[in-house]
Scaffold this active site. Structure first.
Site, PDB file in Angstrom:
ATOM      1  N   ASP A  72       0.831  -1.215   0.000  1.00  0.00           N
ATOM      2  CA  ASP A  72       0.000   0.000   0.000  1.00  0.00           C
ATOM      3  C   ASP A  72       0.864   1.262   0.000  1.00  0.00           C
ATOM      4  O   ASP A  72       2.044   1.240   0.373  1.00  0.00           O
ATOM      5  CB  ASP A  72      -0.978   0.002   1.179  1.00  0.00           C
ATOM      6  CG  ASP A  72      -0.298  -0.074   2.550  1.00  0.00           C
ATOM      7  OD1 ASP A  72       0.704  -0.805   2.685  1.00  0.00           O
ATOM      8  OD2 ASP A  72      -0.759   0.612   3.474  1.00  0.00           O
ATOM      9  N   GLU A 134      -0.082  -1.236   5.694  1.00  0.00           N
ATOM     10  CA  GLU A 134       1.059  -0.882   6.552  1.00  0.00           C
ATOM     11  C   GLU A 134       0.973   0.590   6.946  1.00  0.00           C
ATOM     12  O   GLU A 134       1.246   0.966   8.083  1.00  0.00           O
ATOM     13  CB  GLU A 134       2.378  -1.142   5.816  1.00  0.00           C
ATOM     14  CG  GLU A 134       3.619  -1.010   6.697  1.00  0.00           C
ATOM     15  CD  GLU A 134       4.199   0.404   6.762  1.00  0.00           C
ATOM     16  OE1 GLU A 134       5.077   0.645   7.602  1.00  0.00           O
ATOM     17  OE2 GLU A 134       3.754   1.295   5.991  1.00  0.00           O
TER      18      GLU A 134
END
Ligand code: ZN
Length: 382
Positions: A72, A134
């Site tokens: 991400d 994350e």
């Protein structure tokens, strides 16, 4: 190098901002890794909109080396980009695009390594772990770690490829994000003392937090290897009140602790709870409904790998670097170390100073250095 840039071009084109699905990227990566001969496992999120990926190339019955990254990226809204953030642009030895530094550059280099390793007789396996979410508190990787905890053989070492300028990093701070909710009693502001002002309660808590901060700065652990060599407490959001002539009955305060590995977070949390309890105790005789709750929003542990650990020497021989460093920003490395007892360092291309900004980039020579490190790893695994 060209191979790594070509892969990075594809990775940047997948819009994997944390709030959206990462499945298109994950499936593309999985297909690629399987074509290279790797065995892959998807570990989906609870709602199935996202997934972690775990891949192994080579003999799975022996401990190998894990390369770890998150798929991400942070959003681009409100940032003045020169070009399209989701199209890789090459200019002056730099590769621009969202996630190039944090951390699709490393993932591209890792995928290129799997291609080079394909068909080679590996004596130890090469693993890749890709996570989701994350950037919103190291959330996704926890499910992956649960899966890895059940593996018959765990990797021997873990390299988290967050941007460190290819320096071997052995430690980072931990973080706990918290929300305080203050419950007061509303009334007309001309009668202010008859109400209980929730903003004033939050302000009292803030004063307590700053007192704890001063104690940590003056008497807590200290480590000059960090940009900020002590544990910090910071309030980032305060929200309360509707209009000026009402004493507000609600106020919310979001704050965080970024703690050195040497400063365990539990006693700090106990101190904050004690401040909150003391505020309520003072108020209760006059306002029996007064309440102040402190709850955790997210938390990840610090990473603290001994400078003399085998993993440090191992990765230093791969990079050819002599020194090690410590970083203030967090990574998934603390969770790998804490939950799986896996010896872990952080080492990846680019700089954190270039991440999360408009015109994020990774320098081509950084990617080339990462390719060289991974080539050296391949030699060690063959
Ligand atoms: Zn990152």
């Amino acid at each position: 190098m060209t191979a790594t840039i070509d892969i990075l071009d594809r990775l940047v084109a997948f819009n994997t901002v944390s709030r959206d699905s990462n499945l298109d990227l994950i499936r593309w990566v999985r297909d690629r890794l399987e074509a290279a001969g790797a065995a892959t496992t998807l570990v989906p999120s609870e709602d199935g909109r996202k997934a972690n990926l775990f891949a192994t190339l080579g003999p799975a019955d022996r401990p190998g080396v894990l390369l770890s990254g998150h798929s991400d990226v942070v959003p681009v809204e409100g940032q003045a980009w020169t070009g399209d953030p989701f199209r890789l642009t090459r200019r002056d030895g730099k590769l621009f695009g969202r996630g190039t530094a944090d951390m699709k550059g490393f993932i591209a280099a890792a995928l290129a390594l799997f291609d080079r390793a394909a068909g080679r007789p590996l004596s130890q396996p090469l693993h890749l772990a890709l996570s989701y979410d994350e950037e919103v508190g190291c959330l996704g990787v926890r499910r992956l770690i649960e899966m890895m905890a059940a593996l018959p053989v765990r990797p021997r070492f873990c390299i988290v490829g967050e941007p460190t300028g290819m320096q071997v990093v052995t430690a980072h701070k931990g973080k706990t994000a918290l929300r305080a909710e203050c419950h007061g009693v509303e009334c007309h502001s001309s009668l202010a003392p008859q109400g209980l002002n929730a903003i004033h309660m939050a302000s009292d808590l803030l004063t307590g937090l700053r007192r704890i901060q001063d104690r940590l700065k003056d008497g807590g652990a200290r480590d000059g290897a960090y940009d900020v060599p002590w544990t910090t407490i910071h309030a980032g959001v305060i929200q309360g009140g509707e209009v000026l002539n009402i004493v507000p009955n609600r106020c919310r305060l979001d704050f965080e602790i970024r703690h050195l590995p040497q400063d365990p977070v539990e006693p700090i949390l106990d101190g904050i709870q004690a401040e909150a309890d003391a505020i309520v105790r003072r108020l209760r005789p006059d306002f029996p409904s007064a309440a102040l709750t402190v709850g955790e929003l997210s938390s990840y542990p610090a990473l603290d790998t001994d400078g003399t650990a085998e993993v440090v020497a191992f990765v230093k021989t791969l990079t050819g670097g002599n020194s090690t460093g410590k970083i203030s920003f967090g990574t998934e490395g603390g969770l790998f170390q804490q939950r799986l007892s896996m010896p872990t360092v952080v080492c990846g291309p680019g700089s954190i100073g270039e991440a999360h900004k408009p015109d994020e980039f990774v320098a081509e020579d950084q990617l080339a250095a990462c390719d060289r490190m991974l080539d050296a790893l391949l030699v060690r695994l063959t």
